[in-house]
Motif scaffolding. Structure first.
Motif, PDB file in Angstrom:
ATOM      1  N   GLY A  52       0.819  -1.215   0.000  1.00 35.65           N
ATOM      2  CA  GLY A  52       0.000   0.000   0.000  1.00 35.65           C
ATOM      3  C   GLY A  52       0.846   1.256   0.000  1.00 35.65           C
ATOM      4  N   CYS A  53       1.923   1.240   0.780  1.00 37.16           N
ATOM      5  CA  CYS A  53       2.840   2.380   0.832  1.00 37.16           C
ATOM      6  C   CYS A  53       3.526   2.590  -0.517  1.00 37.16           C
ATOM      7  CB  CYS A  53       3.879   2.145   1.931  1.00 37.16           C
ATOM      8  SG  CYS A  53       5.040   3.503   2.197  1.00 37.16           S
ATOM      9  N   LEU A  54       3.991   1.506  -1.136  1.00 37.35           N
ATOM     10  CA  LEU A  54       4.641   1.620  -2.441  1.00 37.35           C
ATOM     11  C   LEU A  54       3.680   2.161  -3.488  1.00 37.35           C
ATOM     12  CD1 LEU A  54       6.754  -1.682  -2.565  1.00 37.35           C
ATOM     13  CD2 LEU A  54       7.569   0.638  -2.129  1.00 37.35           C
ATOM     14  N   ARG A  55       2.451   1.701  -3.450  1.00 35.04           N
ATOM     15  CA  ARG A  55       1.468   2.203  -4.415  1.00 35.04           C
ATOM     16  C   ARG A  55       1.204   3.689  -4.189  1.00 35.04           C
ATOM     17  NH1 ARG A  55      -3.568  -1.790  -4.501  1.00 35.04           N
ATOM     18  NH2 ARG A  55      -4.262  -0.215  -5.996  1.00 35.04           N
ATOM     19  N   ASP A  56       1.182   4.115  -2.934  1.00 34.63           N
ATOM     20  CA  ASP A  56       1.032   5.543  -2.642  1.00 34.63           C
ATOM     21  C   ASP A  56       2.192   6.349  -3.206  1.00 34.63           C
ATOM     22  OD1 ASP A  56      -1.333   5.072  -1.312  1.00 34.63           O
ATOM     23  OD2 ASP A  56      -0.451   5.170   0.695  1.00 34.63           O
ATOM     24  N   ARG A  57       3.371   5.714  -3.318  1.00 32.76           N
ATOM     25  CA  ARG A  57       4.550   6.392  -3.869  1.00 32.76           C
ATOM     26  C   ARG A  57       4.581   6.342  -5.399  1.00 32.76           C
ATOM     27  NH1 ARG A  57       4.410   7.299   0.759  1.00 32.76           N
ATOM     28  NH2 ARG A  57       5.970   6.980   2.392  1.00 32.76           N
ATOM     29  N   GLY A  58       3.576   5.711  -5.998  1.00 34.83           N
ATOM     30  CA  GLY A  58       3.496   5.656  -7.451  1.00 34.83           C
ATOM     31  C   GLY A  58       4.047   4.398  -8.076  1.00 34.83           C
ATOM     32  N   HIS A  59       4.449   3.416  -7.261  1.00 33.59           N
ATOM     33  CA  HIS A  59       4.974   2.167  -7.809  1.00 33.59           C
ATOM     34  C   HIS A  59       3.825   1.244  -8.207  1.00 33.59           C
ATOM     35  CE1 HIS A  59       9.046   3.227  -6.662  1.00 33.59           C
ATOM     36  NE2 HIS A  59       8.627   3.497  -5.434  1.00 33.59           N
ATOM     37  N   ARG A  60       3.960   0.623  -9.360  1.00 32.76           N
ATOM     38  CA  ARG A  60       2.916  -0.268  -9.865  1.00 32.76           C
ATOM     39  C   ARG A  60       3.397  -1.705 -10.001  1.00 32.76           C
ATOM     40  NH1 ARG A  60       0.641   2.991  -7.953  1.00 32.76           N
ATOM     41  NH2 ARG A  60      -0.730   4.612  -8.786  1.00 32.76           N
ATOM     42  N   SER A  61       4.673  -1.944  -9.722  1.00 30.18           N
ATOM     43  CA  SER A  61       5.234  -3.287  -9.787  1.00 30.18           C
ATOM     44  C   SER A  61       6.243  -3.432  -8.657  1.00 30.18           C
ATOM     45  CB  SER A  61       5.893  -3.532 -11.147  1.00 30.18           C
ATOM     46  OG  SER A  61       6.942  -2.595 -11.368  1.00 30.18           O
ATOM     47  N   MET A  62       6.625  -4.682  -8.360  1.00 39.01           N
ATOM     48  CA  MET A  62       7.498  -4.902  -7.205  1.00 39.01           C
ATOM     49  C   MET A  62       8.249  -6.217  -7.356  1.00 39.01           C
ATOM     50  SD  MET A  62       6.371  -5.211  -3.189  1.00 39.01           S
ATOM     51  CE  MET A  62       5.868  -6.948  -3.348  1.00 39.01           C
ATOM     52  N   VAL A  63       9.424  -6.257  -6.756  1.00 40.84           N
ATOM     53  CA  VAL A  63      10.232  -7.474  -6.718  1.00 40.84           C
ATOM     54  C   VAL A  63      10.705  -7.717  -5.295  1.00 40.84           C
ATOM     55  CG1 VAL A  63      12.410  -6.283  -7.209  1.00 40.84           C
ATOM     56  CG2 VAL A  63      12.127  -8.671  -7.908  1.00 40.84           C
ATOM     57  N   VAL A  64      10.960  -8.973  -4.965  1.00 39.50           N
ATOM     58  CA  VAL A  64      11.564  -9.352  -3.688  1.00 39.50           C
ATOM     59  C   VAL A  64      12.564 -10.458  -3.971  1.00 39.50           C
ATOM     60  CG1 VAL A  64       9.773 -11.068  -3.128  1.00 39.50           C
ATOM     61  CG2 VAL A  64      11.120 -10.053  -1.291  1.00 39.50           C
ATOM     62  N   TRP A  65      13.677 -10.478  -3.228  1.00 47.54           N
ATOM     63  CA  TRP A  65      14.685 -11.518  -3.367  1.00 47.54           C
ATOM     64  C   TRP A  65      14.643 -12.438  -2.155  1.00 47.54           C
ATOM     65  CZ3 TRP A  65      17.704 -12.326  -7.636  1.00 47.54           C
ATOM     66  CH2 TRP A  65      17.737 -11.303  -8.594  1.00 47.54           C
ATOM     67  N   VAL A  66      14.806 -13.735  -2.397  1.00 47.57           N
ATOM     68  CA  VAL A  66      14.740 -14.714  -1.316  1.00 47.57           C
ATOM     69  C   VAL A  66      15.749 -15.817  -1.616  1.00 47.57           C
ATOM     70  CG1 VAL A  66      12.849 -15.922  -2.477  1.00 47.57           C
ATOM     71  CG2 VAL A  66      13.198 -16.263  -0.038  1.00 47.57           C
ATOM     72  N   LEU A  67      16.392 -16.337  -0.580  1.00 52.11           N
ATOM     73  CA  LEU A  67      17.335 -17.428  -0.776  1.00 52.11           C
ATOM     74  C   LEU A  67      16.629 -18.640  -1.384  1.00 52.11           C
ATOM     75  CD1 LEU A  67      19.514 -17.402   2.478  1.00 52.11           C
ATOM     76  CD2 LEU A  67      20.101 -16.499   0.215  1.00 52.11           C
ATOM     77  N   ALA A  68      17.275 -19.255  -2.370  1.00 49.44           N
ATOM     78  CA  ALA A  68      16.667 -20.392  -3.061  1.00 49.44           C
ATOM     79  C   ALA A  68      16.344 -21.530  -2.100  1.00 49.44           C
ATOM     80  CB  ALA A  68      17.600 -20.887  -4.166  1.00 49.44           C
ATOM     81  N   GLU A  69      17.155 -21.689  -1.053  1.00 51.89           N
ATOM     82  CA  GLU A  69      16.950 -22.781  -0.096  1.00 51.89           C
ATOM     83  C   GLU A  69      15.930 -22.439   0.993  1.00 51.89           C
ATOM     84  OE1 GLU A  69      18.162 -25.916  -0.337  1.00 51.89           O
ATOM     85  OE2 GLU A  69      18.786 -25.189  -2.314  1.00 51.89           O
ATOM     86  N   ASN A  70      15.436 -21.209   0.993  1.00 53.01           N
ATOM     87  CA  ASN A  70      14.433 -20.818   1.986  1.00 53.01           C
ATOM     88  C   ASN A  70      13.052 -21.153   1.412  1.00 53.01           C
ATOM     89  OD1 ASN A  70      12.849 -19.653   3.947  1.00 53.01           O
ATOM     90  ND2 ASN A  70      13.937 -17.700   3.978  1.00 53.01           N
ATOM     91  N   HIS A  71      12.720 -22.428   1.459  1.00 54.84           N
ATOM     92  CA  HIS A  71      11.515 -22.908   0.789  1.00 54.84           C
ATOM     93  C   HIS A  71      10.234 -22.356   1.404  1.00 54.84           C
ATOM     94  CE1 HIS A  71      14.007 -25.538  -1.598  1.00 54.84           C
ATOM     95  NE2 HIS A  71      14.545 -26.058  -0.495  1.00 54.84           N
ATOM     96  N   ARG A  72      10.249 -22.149   2.695  1.00 58.62           N
ATOM     97  CA  ARG A  72       9.054 -21.606   3.343  1.00 58.62           C
ATOM     98  C   ARG A  72       8.758 -20.198   2.836  1.00 58.62           C
ATOM     99  NH1 ARG A  72       7.943 -21.186   9.896  1.00 58.62           N
ATOM    100  NH2 ARG A  72       5.832 -20.331   9.747  1.00 58.62           N
TER     101      ARG A  72
END
Length: 200
Positions: free
Chosen positions: A133-153
């Protein structure tokens, strides 16, 4: 933007009234760097046990993390939210601008961390919705996140929120080289919907 207003209830909160009654999700306050740092280190030490060397996890510096989060909180338009229970911070999430590692994404969910005792009850989803919600308020319409490949959860968590694999890189933490996987949302309007289009 004022760093005091609580975020609206997310679908996860609305579906779990007991959780909503016990916890609040709100923007982090300027004096809470130490509380965020405490959660950051405690969560790393449980989440990454078995993935990172025990010696490295024991060596994590509270002072370094506290300074890191104080710098974030000093930014006037930060998207740093905390989960609070009984006036104690038990989790947080942080987002901002994507720095261009992956083309086509303008927002970046930098981190979500929770104390082990409060994982699996919907707080992660509530925090993620607050940051989106905060990112959308800043005008962002897309997003990415990085996660360790072995962090299956964590990977299952982002997949349940509609994220799709968008990239891969090798990173070094301590002396260990690890694979990092990117999950992306091309349209934040769809955030929180699984592959079948249902709200999670």
């Amino acid at each position: 933007m004022p760093a005091c207003a609580s975020s609206p209830a997310s679908p996860a909160e609305s579906a779990n009234p007991a959780m909503s009654a016990q916890f609040s999700i709100r923007r982090a306050l300027p004096h809470e760097a130490s509380a965020v740092a405490r959660v950051h280190i405690a969560s790393w030490q449980t989440t990454y046990a078995g993935l990172l060397p025990e010696e490295y996890l024991r060596s994590l510096s509270f002072e370094v993390r506290e300074q890191q989060w104080q710098r974030a909180l000093n930014q006037p338009e930060h998207c740093l939210f905390v989960a609070e229970r009984d006036e104690t911070v038990v989790g947080f999430a942080y987002g901002g601008k994507e720095e261009g590692l992956l083309a086509g994404y303008s927002g970046h969910l930098y981190a979500i961390y929770l104390l082990e005792a409060v994982q699996g009850i919907g707080l992660g989803r509530a925090l993620a919705h607050a940051v989106v919600g905060c990112l959308r308020d800043r005008g962002h319409r897309s997003m990415v996140v990085w996660v360790l490949a072995e962090n299956h959860r964590a990977r299952r968590f982002y997949e349940s929120l509609g994220g799709s694999e968008a990239g891969q890189q090798m990173i070094t933490i301590g002396d260990i080289e690890l694979e990092d996987i990117a999950y992306g949302w091309d349209d934040l309007e769809t955030f929180g919907r699984n592959k079948n289009g249902r709200e999670e």
